[in-house]
Design a protein around this motif. Structure first.
Motif, PDB file in Angstrom:
ATOM      1  N   ASN A 193       6.505  15.179  -1.256  1.00 28.02           N
ATOM      2  CA  ASN A 193       5.603  15.050  -2.399  1.00 28.02           C
ATOM      3  C   ASN A 193       5.504  13.574  -2.795  1.00 28.02           C
ATOM      4  O   ASN A 193       5.945  13.155  -3.863  1.00 28.02           O
ATOM      5  CB  ASN A 193       6.094  15.895  -3.573  1.00 28.02           C
ATOM      6  N   ILE A 194       4.918  12.764  -1.891  1.00 33.91           N
ATOM      7  CA  ILE A 194       4.750  11.327  -2.151  1.00 33.91           C
ATOM      8  C   ILE A 194       3.660  11.148  -3.195  1.00 33.91           C
ATOM      9  O   ILE A 194       2.555  11.655  -3.047  1.00 33.91           O
ATOM     10  CB  ILE A 194       4.388  10.576  -0.853  1.00 33.91           C
ATOM     11  N   GLY A 195       3.976  10.433  -4.233  1.00 29.58           N
ATOM     12  CA  GLY A 195       3.025  10.228  -5.327  1.00 29.58           C
ATOM     13  C   GLY A 195       3.181  11.225  -6.448  1.00 29.58           C
ATOM     14  O   GLY A 195       2.648  11.021  -7.539  1.00 29.58           O
ATOM     15  N   ASP A 200       0.814  -1.207   0.000  1.00 31.10           N
ATOM     16  CA  ASP A 200       0.000   0.000   0.000  1.00 31.10           C
ATOM     17  C   ASP A 200       0.851   1.261   0.000  1.00 31.10           C
ATOM     18  O   ASP A 200       0.357   2.340  -0.342  1.00 31.10           O
ATOM     19  CB  ASP A 200      -0.943   0.021   1.218  1.00 31.10           C
ATOM     20  N   LEU A 201       2.121   1.155   0.449  1.00 36.64           N
ATOM     21  CA  LEU A 201       2.963   2.358   0.467  1.00 36.64           C
ATOM     22  C   LEU A 201       3.139   2.929  -0.924  1.00 36.64           C
ATOM     23  O   LEU A 201       3.328   4.128  -1.099  1.00 36.64           O
ATOM     24  CB  LEU A 201       4.342   2.019   1.074  1.00 36.64           C
ATOM     25  N   GLN A 202       3.086   2.041  -1.930  1.00 36.37           N
ATOM     26  CA  GLN A 202       3.224   2.532  -3.282  1.00 36.37           C
ATOM     27  C   GLN A 202       2.007   3.333  -3.714  1.00 36.37           C
ATOM     28  O   GLN A 202       2.064   4.082  -4.671  1.00 36.37           O
ATOM     29  CB  GLN A 202       3.436   1.352  -4.224  1.00 36.37           C
ATOM     30  N   LYS A 203       0.838   3.179  -3.014  1.00 37.82           N
ATOM     31  CA  LYS A 203      -0.369   3.908  -3.350  1.00 37.82           C
ATOM     32  C   LYS A 203      -0.552   5.150  -2.486  1.00 37.82           C
ATOM     33  O   LYS A 203      -1.531   5.857  -2.637  1.00 37.82           O
ATOM     34  CB  LYS A 203      -1.595   3.003  -3.189  1.00 37.82           C
ATOM     35  N   LYS A 204       0.359   5.435  -1.586  1.00 37.83           N
ATOM     36  CA  LYS A 204       0.205   6.585  -0.720  1.00 37.83           C
ATOM     37  C   LYS A 204       0.426   7.873  -1.511  1.00 37.83           C
ATOM     38  O   LYS A 204       1.271   7.936  -2.399  1.00 37.83           O
ATOM     39  CB  LYS A 204       1.214   6.527   0.441  1.00 37.83           C
ATOM     40  N   VAL A 205      -0.379   8.889  -1.192  1.00 36.44           N
ATOM     41  CA  VAL A 205      -0.254  10.208  -1.809  1.00 36.44           C
ATOM     42  C   VAL A 205      -0.287  11.237  -0.689  1.00 36.44           C
ATOM     43  O   VAL A 205      -1.234  11.264   0.105  1.00 36.44           O
ATOM     44  CB  VAL A 205      -1.402  10.482  -2.806  1.00 36.44           C
ATOM     45  N   ALA A 206       0.759  12.062  -0.608  1.00 37.48           N
ATOM     46  CA  ALA A 206       0.822  13.106   0.414  1.00 37.48           C
ATOM     47  C   ALA A 206       1.834  14.151  -0.029  1.00 37.48           C
ATOM     48  O   ALA A 206       2.815  13.832  -0.708  1.00 37.48           O
ATOM     49  CB  ALA A 206       1.222  12.523   1.769  1.00 37.48           C
ATOM     50  N   PHE A 207       1.570  15.403   0.329  1.00 42.82           N
ATOM     51  CA  PHE A 207       2.517  16.466  -0.016  1.00 42.82           C
ATOM     52  C   PHE A 207       2.383  17.615   0.990  1.00 42.82           C
ATOM     53  O   PHE A 207       1.335  17.800   1.631  1.00 42.82           O
ATOM     54  CB  PHE A 207       2.261  16.997  -1.435  1.00 42.82           C
TER      55      PHE A 207
END
Length: 403
Positions: free
Chosen positions: A305-307, A274-281
């Motif tokens: 800027n994850i994702g 799931d870490l590959q699907k995380k989105v955060a900035f």
């Protein structure tokens, strides 16, 4: 023929008529008759013919005189009309003279104005040349400044590129280290559980050996204390049964613990996926502005800027996947200039912050949870007011993450 010619012709005709009339008047007729007494008959015929011719000539002259009189009347009428036209023409000539005089005066005025305009044009051309020279000088200075600024920007872009490369390498290193770290922790946890199980099994075995030794010693003891030992053994057996039950319960607990660890390992594996699907900035600004008053507020300094959904060049976040997102904005108004900004979804304002101007550097904050589809865009838009305040460590920031 003009009027004077007509008058001369009439006078000549009248004179000729008077001269010819002398042949037919009474006095002439009488003298002719007197002279006829002494002439012969042939001459009489000649004179008769002459008289007839004179009569015809006279009648013709009378007709001509009447025609001339008519022509005179016509000439008089034409002369009256001509005099009227001449008077009109004189009036028009007088008016034309007046107009010519006015036109001459206006021509003088226009000549003066034209000379003034020529002087003004000359002055304007001179000023234009001076202005053009100044513009050329300022343009050259601006080009030099722009070239210097572009050189500085290129250097900063190179530094930023190097920094981004380092960040990307560090991020890739972290992403590559995370599985190893998780595997090491899981292995350490399993080793700890296995060692605990081995210790527990050793404890159970030692307890069994101890009980076996005690039972052997009890069988070899004195028969006198057999009953006592028997009672004691019964009690001991009961306690052993209880301890064995406790040991079985502990073993069951350990089994459930192992099952829980297996589930935990599976959850960690799922979490890793799931870490590959995380989105955060989180992004911010480090330069204060006292003039910003329209458009999108751009946060160029990226903290995380994850994702890769946030674009620091435009200040716009684009959802890489659908889901519920949380967005948070903090804007500090500049001095007492007032500030209102909106969190905007696809051009539609959703929530608003207010930094009032009753005191300096008032802070406006707000948060919103939005359901986004892949490709939806979110940004911070200007509503009213002017400018914002920040510091080298960002105070005015914009953040978001996927739930």
């Amino acid at each position: 023929m003009n009027i004077a010619g007509y008058l001369t012709l009439i006078v000549v005709v009248i004179d000729k008529t008077a001269a010819v009339s002398l042949l037919t008047d009474d006095n002439v007729q009488n003298s002719t008759n007197q002279n006829l007494v002494g002439v012969n008959g042939q001459n009489v015929d000649v004179f008769r013919q002459l008289l007839n011719q004179e009569t015809i000539i006279r009648m013709t002259l009378v007709k001509n005189v009447h025609a001339l009189m008519k022509d005179m009347l016509t000439l008089k009428e034409n002369l009256a009309v001509a005099e009227q036209k001449i008077s009109v023409l004189k009036t028009e000539v007088q008016e034309l003279k007046l107009e010519n005089h006015v036109l001459k005066n206006e021509s003088k005025v226009h000549s003066r104005r034209l000379s003034e305009m020529e002087r003004n044009v000359t002055q304007v051309s001179e000023k234009h040349e001076v202005f053009q020279r100044n513009i050329d000088i300022e343009r050259k200075a601006f080009e030099l400044n722009v070239s210097d600024i572009l050189a500085d920007i290129k250097i900063e872009v190179r530094y930023l590129s190097i920094t981004l490369l380092d960040l990307n390498a560090h991020t890739r290193q972290i992403e590559s280290d995370i599985p190893d770290i998780m595997d090491q922790k899981i292995l350490a946890m399993f080793e700890s559980v296995n060692s605990s199980l081995e210790n527990f099994n050793a404890t159970i075995a030692a307890t069994d050996n101890k009980f076996s030794v005690q039972l052997s010693d009890l069988e070899n003891s004195h028969s006198g204390v057999l009953s006592t030992v028997t009672g004691y053994m019964n009690k001991t057996v009961d306690s052993l049964k209880v301890e064995l039950k406790d040991a079985q319960i502990e073993q069951l607990k350990l089994s459930s613990t192992v099952t829980s660890l297996e589930m935990f390992r599976m959850n960690l594996t799922n979490t890793k996926c799931d870490l590959q699907k995380k989105v955060a900035f989180t992004a911010g600004v480090t330069s204060t502005s006292s003039t910003w008053n329209s458009g999108t507020l751009v946060f160029p300094v990226v903290i995380n800027n994850i994702g890769g959904g946030y674009n620091p060049s435009t200040g716009v976040f684009t959802a890489p996947t659908e889901g519920h997102y949380v967005f948070f904005v903090t804007v500090v108004e500049y001095s007492t200039q007032y500030s209102r900004v909106d969190i905007v979804l696809n051009g539609s304002s959703k929530v608003r912050t207010i930094g009032d101007n009753n005191a300096a550097y008032q802070t406006g904050v707000n948060m919103v949870v939005l359901r986004l589809q892949q490709g939806d865009t979110v940004w911070i838009g200007h509503n009213s007011g002017k400018g914002y305040f920040t510091d080298s460590i960002p105070i005015t920031t914009f953040s978001g993450f996927l739930l």
